[in-house]
Design an enzyme around this catalytic site. Sequence first.
Site, mmCIF file in Angstrom:
data_model
loop_
_atom_site.group_PDB
_atom_site.id
_atom_site.type_symbol
_atom_site.label_atom_id
_atom_site.label_comp_id
_atom_site.label_asym_id
_atom_site.label_seq_id
_atom_site.Cartn_x
_atom_site.Cartn_y
_atom_site.Cartn_z
ATOM 1 N N ASP A 126 0.823 -1.216 0.000
ATOM 2 C CA ASP A 126 0.000 0.000 0.000
ATOM 3 C C ASP A 126 0.857 1.268 0.000
ATOM 4 O OD1 ASP A 126 -2.338 -1.460 0.040
ATOM 5 O OD2 ASP A 126 -2.662 -1.256 2.200
ATOM 6 N N ASP A 181 -5.838 -5.620 -4.393
ATOM 7 C CA ASP A 181 -5.455 -4.238 -4.103
ATOM 8 C C ASP A 181 -3.991 -3.962 -4.465
ATOM 9 O OD1 ASP A 181 -7.385 -5.503 -2.434
ATOM 10 O OD2 ASP A 181 -7.351 -3.868 -0.996
ATOM 11 N N ARG A 256 -14.687 -3.047 -4.596
ATOM 12 C CA ARG A 256 -13.524 -2.162 -4.653
ATOM 13 C C ARG A 256 -12.243 -2.930 -4.983
ATOM 14 N NH1 ARG A 256 -13.946 1.702 -0.470
ATOM 15 N NH2 ARG A 256 -12.564 0.730 1.040
#
Length: 415
Positions: A126, A181, A256
């Site tokens: 991230d 992600d 998402r």
Amino acid sequence: MKNLRTFLSAFVIVIGLWATSCKEAKDKSKETNTATTAELLVPEDLKWSERMLISEIERFPDATKLDFVDKPRWSYTNGLVLSAAIKVYEQTNKQEYYDYIYAYADDLIDSTGAIKTYSLEDQNLDMIKSGDVLLYLYDKTGEERFLKAMQTLSSQMESQPRTSDGGFWHKKRYPYQMWLDGLYMAEPFHARYTNLFENDPAEAKKIYDDILLQFDLIQKHSRDEKTGLLYHGWDESREQKWADKKTGTSPHFWSRAMGWYGMAMVDVLDFLPEDHPGRDRIITYLNQFAEAVTNYQDESGLWYQVLDQGNREGNYLEASGSAMFTYAFVKGAQKGYLPEKYLEVAEKAYAGILDNLISIEDNGVVNLNQVCGVAGLGGDPYRDGSYEYYVNEIIRPNDPKGTGPFILASLVLNK
């Protein structure tokens, strides 16, 4: 005669008072209108991308505190919104937008190039996302500290732990796990940094091949053949409670997570060399992705939090995934990666966002509603990836994981 003169005098006075009163009322009305105009923090005649950016700056005047935090933080949400802000600045050339972007890096990168609040030891994908901001600012300013910070982020990609077949762990504390992600958080930066700074063609090709491998592996391990959708996470070890003991995948398709993946594909293609053989594979994956996601679009144009279970109690039409799909479809079609029919899908989605999820305050500030605040897998408290987990996570307006993609979608649609 005297009475007539008295009457006329009184009449003149009344008329005078009435005229004065009307003038005062008119002046007050002007003042009110001027005040109303002055109070509009976000002018209504701007494009949606700029209106949302101004609204974000109003909500979060300090870009280091995006995402409702009290203290400055280096994180992916800042990189997401500021990457969108860069594109708005490039369209408008308004200095206040550049200043907002610059202040984030200026506050968090010290004179030696160290990144405040960042830990290389965490090996957290991230944290790579905000490197996109540094790529832009280094090109604009030439400040050496920004380059050194990028070099640190690039070194993380070299030391990131991997699965047995070469997939990056999402974080060091999530061993043997790949999440959708992570493809968006790391790979566009990884590709662009290589494009700009790796001068050895053989080494550059090796890195591009590695980037392609991440997409190949997530397709191999997370894609459901029946629906064409991809599960949020995959655990090679099968040790997580959320992991299927046979496949290793998490139980559900989170909108998402799929949105991150779609944006990862269209963005990484910007920086992969035209002659790299892996480009065609990513374009194939993107087309499969677009077809699968479109099959689950609601009649409103939006998509549900848990993509394939729109009729189930508790599910809701979610803003961030809907905005991400819109952006990915438009950009994909504009670049020629996707058929033009996906522009129509995206137009319907964008209209659905405006009709159902946007509200405007009296001062003109724009709100994006029904954004899932956060969702993950494992951790403490433990997130089991169940349907109940996804639909019961916090829902809030203006979460930057929704507003950033909304700005990006507005930009590519030029609305």
